[in-house]
Design a protein around this motif. Structure first.
Motif, PDB file in Angstrom:
ATOM      1  N   TRP A 242      33.721  12.948  37.604  1.00  0.00           N
ATOM      2  CA  TRP A 242      34.536  13.647  36.736  1.00  0.00           C
ATOM      3  C   TRP A 242      33.333  14.470  35.904  1.00  0.00           C
ATOM      4  O   TRP A 242      33.814  15.991  35.589  1.00  0.00           O
ATOM      5  N   ALA A 243      32.580  13.802  34.957  1.00  0.00           N
ATOM      6  CA  ALA A 243      31.770  13.965  34.013  1.00  0.00           C
ATOM      7  C   ALA A 243      31.035  15.211  35.057  1.00  0.00           C
ATOM      8  O   ALA A 243      30.453  16.672  34.019  1.00  0.00           O
ATOM      9  N   CYS A 244      31.124  14.995  35.724  1.00  0.00           N
ATOM     10  CA  CYS A 244      29.555  16.208  36.910  1.00  0.00           C
ATOM     11  C   CYS A 244      30.166  17.149  37.237  1.00  0.00           C
ATOM     12  O   CYS A 244      29.445  18.481  37.268  1.00  0.00           O
ATOM     13  N   TYR A 245      31.497  17.527  37.068  1.00  0.00           N
ATOM     14  CA  TYR A 245      33.043  18.245  37.684  1.00  0.00           C
ATOM     15  C   TYR A 245      32.299  19.251  36.233  1.00  0.00           C
ATOM     16  O   TYR A 245      32.359  20.404  35.980  1.00  0.00           O
ATOM     17  N   LEU A 246      33.265  18.776  34.843  1.00  0.00           N
ATOM     18  CA  LEU A 246      33.547  19.469  33.971  1.00  0.00           C
ATOM     19  C   LEU A 246      31.685  19.688  33.433  1.00  0.00           C
ATOM     20  O   LEU A 246      31.960  21.519  32.764  1.00  0.00           O
ATOM     21  N   THR A 389      30.194  24.123  42.803  1.00  0.00           N
ATOM     22  CA  THR A 389      30.271  25.342  44.561  1.00  0.00           C
ATOM     23  C   THR A 389      31.636  25.676  44.665  1.00  0.00           C
ATOM     24  O   THR A 389      32.162  27.072  45.811  1.00  0.00           O
ATOM     25  N   SER A 390      32.675  25.818  44.251  1.00  0.00           N
ATOM     26  CA  SER A 390      33.492  26.365  44.189  1.00  0.00           C
ATOM     27  C   SER A 390      35.157  26.337  43.016  1.00  0.00           C
ATOM     28  O   SER A 390      35.218  25.220  42.279  1.00  0.00           O
ATOM     29  N   ASP A 391      35.905  27.355  42.635  1.00  0.00           N
ATOM     30  CA  ASP A 391      36.630  26.922  41.951  1.00  0.00           C
ATOM     31  C   ASP A 391      37.903  26.770  41.530  1.00  0.00           C
ATOM     32  O   ASP A 391      38.977  27.084  41.322  1.00  0.00           O
ATOM     33  N   GLU A 392      38.210  26.505  42.652  1.00  0.00           N
ATOM     34  CA  GLU A 392      39.278  25.593  42.999  1.00  0.00           C
ATOM     35  C   GLU A 392      40.194  24.622  42.722  1.00  0.00           C
ATOM     36  O   GLU A 392      39.648  24.079  41.932  1.00  0.00           O
ATOM     37  N   PRO A 393      41.311  24.574  41.776  1.00  0.00           N
ATOM     38  CA  PRO A 393      41.974  23.657  40.815  1.00  0.00           C
ATOM     39  C   PRO A 393      41.884  21.848  41.971  1.00  0.00           C
ATOM     40  O   PRO A 393      42.081  22.131  43.389  1.00  0.00           O
ATOM     41  N   PRO A 394      41.172  20.822  41.494  1.00  0.00           N
ATOM     42  CA  PRO A 394      41.640  19.809  41.668  1.00  0.00           C
ATOM     43  C   PRO A 394      42.500  19.084  42.644  1.00  0.00           C
ATOM     44  O   PRO A 394      43.230  19.431  42.308  1.00  0.00           O
ATOM     45  N   ARG A 404      38.520  13.249  42.664  1.00  0.00           N
ATOM     46  CA  ARG A 404      38.997  14.532  43.867  1.00  0.00           C
ATOM     47  C   ARG A 404      39.315  13.948  45.463  1.00  0.00           C
ATOM     48  O   ARG A 404      38.004  13.953  46.208  1.00  0.00           O
ATOM     49  N   GLN A 405      39.933  14.683  45.570  1.00  0.00           N
ATOM     50  CA  GLN A 405      39.386  14.524  46.862  1.00  0.00           C
ATOM     51  C   GLN A 405      38.244  15.360  47.627  1.00  0.00           C
ATOM     52  O   GLN A 405      38.208  16.664  47.471  1.00  0.00           O
ATOM     53  N   GLY A 406      37.913  14.393  48.495  1.00  0.00           N
ATOM     54  CA  GLY A 406      36.771  14.961  49.262  1.00  0.00           C
ATOM     55  C   GLY A 406      35.371  15.455  48.407  1.00  0.00           C
ATOM     56  O   GLY A 406      34.578  15.977  48.787  1.00  0.00           O
ATOM     57  N   GLY A 407      35.593  14.820  46.754  1.00  0.00           N
ATOM     58  CA  GLY A 407      34.439  14.697  46.116  1.00  0.00           C
ATOM     59  C   GLY A 407      34.510  16.036  45.706  1.00  0.00           C
ATOM     60  O   GLY A 407      34.885  17.291  45.749  1.00  0.00           O
ATOM     61  N   GLN A 408      34.201  16.353  44.476  1.00  0.00           N
ATOM     62  CA  GLN A 408      34.474  17.204  43.399  1.00  0.00           C
ATOM     63  C   GLN A 408      32.707  18.118  43.519  1.00  0.00           C
ATOM     64  O   GLN A 408      31.896  18.227  44.453  1.00  0.00           O
ATOM     65  N   PRO A 409      33.316  19.806  44.063  1.00  0.00           N
ATOM     66  CA  PRO A 409      32.731  20.699  44.609  1.00  0.00           C
ATOM     67  C   PRO A 409      31.623  21.108  43.677  1.00  0.00           C
ATOM     68  O   PRO A 409      31.850  22.160  42.750  1.00  0.00           O
ATOM     69  N   VAL A 410      30.234  20.368  43.294  1.00  0.00           N
ATOM     70  CA  VAL A 410      29.496  20.552  42.739  1.00  0.00           C
ATOM     71  C   VAL A 410      27.921  20.491  43.270  1.00  0.00           C
ATOM     72  O   VAL A 410      27.811  19.482  44.188  1.00  0.00           O
ATOM     73  N   ARG A 411      26.724  21.483  43.257  1.00  0.00           N
ATOM     74  CA  ARG A 411      25.467  21.221  44.075  1.00  0.00           C
ATOM     75  C   ARG A 411      24.844  20.380  42.582  1.00  0.00           C
ATOM     76  O   ARG A 411      25.271  20.931  41.195  1.00  0.00           O
ATOM     77  N   VAL A 412      24.004  19.313  42.779  1.00  0.00           N
ATOM     78  CA  VAL A 412      23.064  19.105  41.935  1.00  0.00           C
ATOM     79  C   VAL A 412      21.770  19.455  42.288  1.00  0.00           C
ATOM     80  O   VAL A 412      20.903  19.244  43.127  1.00  0.00           O
ATOM     81  N   VAL A 413      20.786  20.172  41.248  1.00  0.00           N
ATOM     82  CA  VAL A 413      20.351  21.241  41.547  1.00  0.00           C
ATOM     83  C   VAL A 413      19.091  20.011  40.422  1.00  0.00           C
ATOM     84  O   VAL A 413      19.040  19.685  39.715  1.00  0.00           O
ATOM     85  N   GLU A 414      17.737  19.570  40.888  1.00  0.00           N
ATOM     86  CA  GLU A 414      17.009  19.077  40.635  1.00  0.00           C
ATOM     87  C   GLU A 414      16.025  19.433  39.446  1.00  0.00           C
ATOM     88  O   GLU A 414      15.855  21.108  39.358  1.00  0.00           O
ATOM     89  N   LEU A 415      15.937  19.402  38.160  1.00  0.00           N
ATOM     90  CA  LEU A 415      14.764  20.895  37.216  1.00  0.00           C
ATOM     91  C   LEU A 415      13.578  20.392  37.222  1.00  0.00           C
ATOM     92  O   LEU A 415      13.082  19.286  38.065  1.00  0.00           O
TER      93      LEU A 415
END
Ligand code: HEM
Length: 415
Positions: A242-246, A389-394, A404-415
């Motif tokens: 949830w932290a990654c999502y926020l 990667t998606s603004d659908e509500p959880p 969250r069903q299916g995992g958080q819609p978040v892409r994690v990009v290396e800095l």
């Protein structure tokens, strides 16, 4: 989706439609009082806790009696057995382990970034379970042969069956029940690893094994370990997802917290004490727990008649304290639906207080969880960027923890 996942969406609905009010409703044909007022939660969980028994008979049936499910003497001996280890955990060791496994996890998450636009919860689960097992047992998780995905499936099937107030069963629950014996056997066999006499015994493992040998106490090592893993690893993993999502949802908060994390890790002596004192980072963890409490409800049962702020409670009443409801109460904050990392005053019903529960049954691993999570967060932010990667509500997935069903819609990009 698990059968009982609907409960989380329902709790968010109640928080919107009956904000700041308790609700009497029916779940699976059973009368339940949903508590959404913090003053009543405080009364039930703390001030008059003796009148409200933990209502986890079905949890016990599935996972076996453990510190988490028991009450009275059976709970007290289990609490005495383990709590001193949770209180006096080695902060420096936790900080080092959390940094190490967060670095591994973020590397795995960035590698899956091109293949997937979702966070893989299994990576976070491995991270938190590795820290937990190594911290308290001095054993590497990979050496134990425990398959966390089987444990997670068992938790899901077991949660469908167990977090329902005592009452009628349905065909759906009976069907789910059929899967449980096989899963349970596998999990128990894997946890049996900790009985290996060749294994070096950490003080906690030594005490658990000794208690397991004392017949009178009826303490079973595997039952304690099972709920320890569920209570201690799944919850922190859910919070970090949830932290990654926020972070992805609020890029300006992400940027601010990244600057603070980078400054911390570039300082000459980055220590856990300094990290824990960086208020906006701690506030962000607290706000994550407030908006998305990984344990969204706790179940109780009234022993005798009692009075709450809005109504009376008859003996035998099933109670569910909704942390979602309490932590979104508009009487307590201007906009309870948004994270606020600026206000460093202690707040009523904040994530770092209420989401770990209150009173005698407060989370045993709260301080450990807060330290490991702030460490995970600071490493994540210095190593990667989090993009929505998606603004659908959880849509929620319930397996004792709220994911969250299916995992958080978040892409994690290396800095
Ligand atoms: C984000 C992390 C966590 C959250 C939100 C959380 C939340 C909770 C909550 C709400 C309860 C009370 C349940 C009830 O009253 O029915 C609880 C109990 C418990 N938690 Fe946690 N927990 C977390 C992490 C941990 C960790 C890391 C550990 C172990 C190191 C742990 C060990 C326990 C234990 C042993 C109990 C049972 C306490 C008792 O009844 O004596 N938890 N937790």
């Amino acid at each position: 989706m698990s059968l009982s996942s609907g409960i989380c969406a329902q709790l968010y609905d109640f928080a919107r439609t009956h904000n700041g009010q308790n609700i009497s409703t029916t779940l699976n044909g059973v009368d339940v009082r949903i508590i959404q007022r913090h003053e009543d939660a405080d009364h039930i969980l703390r001030l008059n806790a003796a009148n409200y028994r933990k209502n986890m008979a079905w949890f016990r049936l599935v996972f076996g009696p453990s510190r988490f499910s028991e009450d009275g003497h059976a709970w007290q001996i289990r609490r005495e057995l383990t709590q001193s280890y949770f209180n006096k955990f080695d902060r420096e060791k936790t900080f080092q382990l959390a940094s190490h496994y967060a670095t591994q996890a973020i590397s795995s998450l960035t590698k899956t970034a091109t293949a997937s636009d979702r966070i893989d919860d299994a990576i976070l689960r491995t991270m938190t379970a590795s820290v937990l097992v190594e911290n308290f047992f001095d054993i590497k998780l990979e050496a134990t042969g425990i398959d966390l995905s089987i444990l997670a499936t068992f938790m899901e099937a077991g949660s469908d069956y167990s977090f329902v107030p005592h009452g009628k069963t349905t065909d759906l629950y009976r069907n789910r029940l059929q899967q449980l014996p096989d899963l349970r056997r596998t999990v128990l066999r894997q946890l049996g690893y900790f009985r290996d006499p060749e294994l070096p015994q950490s003080p906690l493992l030594h005490d658990l094994l000794a208690a397991d040998q004392r017949e009178a106490d009826r303490i079973v090592l595997e039952h304690e370990l099972m709920t320890f893993m569920a209570a201690g690893a799944e919850t922190s993993a859910a919070t970090m997802s949830w932290a990654c999502y926020l972070l992805a949802l609020y890029p300006e908060i992400q940027d601010r917290l990244r600057s603070l994390s980078q400054a911390f890790w570039q300082s000459s002596h980055p220590s856990w004490k300094t990290l824990a004192s960086i208020a906006p980072l701690a506030r962000f963890i607290s706000e994550t727990l407030r908006l998305f409490p990984p344990t969204p409800i706790v179940a109780r049962y009234a022993i005798e008649d009692d009075n709450l702020s809005d109504n009376s409670v008859p003996a035998g009443q099933n109670i569910m304290v909704s942390f979602i409801g309490i932590q979104h109460d508009k009487r307590l904050r201007d906009n309870p639906w948004q994270p606020d990392i600026t206000d460093s005053r202690a707040q009523i019903a904040s994530g770092d207080t209420t989401a770990f529960s209150i009173g005698p049954r407060v989370c045993g691993g709260k301080q450990f969880a807060l330290l490991e999570m702030i460490t995970f967060l600071s490493i994540f932010l210095t190593r990667a960027r989090f993009e929505l990667t998606s603004d659908e509500p959880p849509a929620y997935l319930w397996k004792s923890q709220m994911l969250r069903q299916g995992g958080q819609p978040v892409r994690v990009v290396e800095l």
